[in-house]
Design a protein around this motif. Structure first.
Motif: not given
Length: 81
Positions: A66-75
């Motif tokens: 999840s941290g390697r997706t754009r959404e995860g990075a934004r979170a």
């Protein structure tokens, strides 16, 4: 197993060896980029691509962290890796 001048054909590698080859080539990438000849870099790039393509062929539905997706990075909170 078919051998080539650049090592075994990725398609012929069993899963464990494919992963070890990927780990090794990623570990040596920076040194090759900084200090390898143009030919060494081109060969490294080609081999890296072949190994990565084979991994992706075998694992088309791999689940990204999840941290390697754009959404995860934004979170992430600021300063969090």
């Amino acid at each position: 197993m078919a051998e080539r001048s650049g090592g075994a054909a990725p398609r012929d590698l069993e899963d464990g060896r494919l992963l070890r080859e990927l780990e090794t080539i990623h570990r040596t990438r920076h040194e090759t980029l900084l200090h390898g000849s143009d030919d060494a870099l081109a060969t490294h790039t080609q081999r890296l691509r072949e190994l990565e393509d084979e991994y992706l062929r075998r694992h088309p539905q791999r689940a990204p962290a999840s941290g390697r997706t754009r959404e995860g990075a934004r979170a992430r909170t600021p300063g969090e890796p």
